[in-house]
Write a protein that holds these residues in place. Structure first.
Motif, PDB file in Angstrom:
ATOM      1  N   ARG A  66       0.856  -1.088   0.039  1.00 50.36           N
ATOM      2  CA  ARG A  66       0.031   0.199  -0.055  1.00 50.36           C
ATOM      3  C   ARG A  66       0.791   1.069   0.196  1.00 50.36           C
ATOM      4  O   ARG A  66       0.519   2.131  -0.750  1.00 50.36           O
ATOM      5  N   GLU A  67       1.971   1.201   0.793  1.00 51.60           N
ATOM      6  CA  GLU A  67       2.695   2.406   1.018  1.00 51.60           C
ATOM      7  C   GLU A  67       3.595   2.448  -0.427  1.00 51.60           C
ATOM      8  O   GLU A  67       3.577   3.874  -0.982  1.00 51.60           O
ATOM      9  N   ARG A  70       0.889   4.084  -3.031  1.00 59.21           N
ATOM     10  CA  ARG A  70       0.895   5.379  -2.537  1.00 59.21           C
ATOM     11  C   ARG A  70       1.881   6.366  -3.051  1.00 59.21           C
ATOM     12  O   ARG A  70       1.675   7.343  -3.711  1.00 59.21           O
ATOM     13  N   ARG A  73       2.000   6.434  -6.836  1.00 57.73           N
ATOM     14  CA  ARG A  73       0.764   7.331  -7.177  1.00 57.73           C
ATOM     15  C   ARG A  73       1.423   8.844  -7.115  1.00 57.73           C
ATOM     16  O   ARG A  73       1.110   9.860  -8.025  1.00 57.73           O
TER      17      ARG A  73
END
Length: 158
Positions: A66-67, A70, A73
């Motif tokens: 997830r990190e 993120r 992105r």
């Protein structure tokens, strides 16, 4: 031990609770509140070998993924913003060059047009003015036979 930082608003600040009517000021207050409360990066992520059990490794892997997504992105958005700004700058530069060229050509055409008008005015001023008298209404003087000075050419023929 699962330690994750989660942004949960605990209370609404007094500044945010009261709307001032100025949307720019409200947005700035909200942005300041968000920046204070929401962390940019999760600071306490457990390691893959941090004394965790076999089930915690999957949680660690998902948190890491997830990190990474993120940050990917964020970097992608930043790259797109930079490319967009560079494109806008190149576009402004091309438009400016095009406008300069157009203005230069416009001034050339205007100078050429003024020069043609000046030459036409000069040509009109050189030409004798057209008489308003009709040439058919003008009569030649009558010949006086007794006066030899009236028409020398006529007397030379005699």
């Amino acid at each position: 031990m699962n330690a994750q930082i989660v942004a949960v608003p605990q209370e609404v600040p007094e500044e945010k609770a009261q709307s001032t009517g100025d949307s720019a000021l409200d947005l700035e207050i909200k942005l300041r509140w968000i920046n204070e409360k929401v962390p940019l990066k999760e600071g306490n992520i457990m390691g893959s070998q941090a004394g965790a059990g076999s089930g915690d490794f999957h949680q660690y892997r998902m948190a890491r993924r997830r990190e990474e997504f993120r940050w990917a992105r964020i970097e992608k958005e930043d790259q797109e913003r930079k490319e967009r700004e560079a494109f806008e700058e190149r576009k402004r530069q091309r438009e400016s060059e095009c406008a300069d060229k157009t203005n230069k050509n416009r001034s050339k055409r205007q100078k050429k047009k003024e020069k043609q008008k000046a030459t036409q005015r000069a040509a009109k001023s050189i030409r004798p003015p057209e008489s308003s008298v009709n040439p058919s209404s003008v009569q030649a003087p009558k010949h006086d036979a007794e006066d030899p000075s009236c028409c020398l050419a006529q007397h030379d023929l005699d």
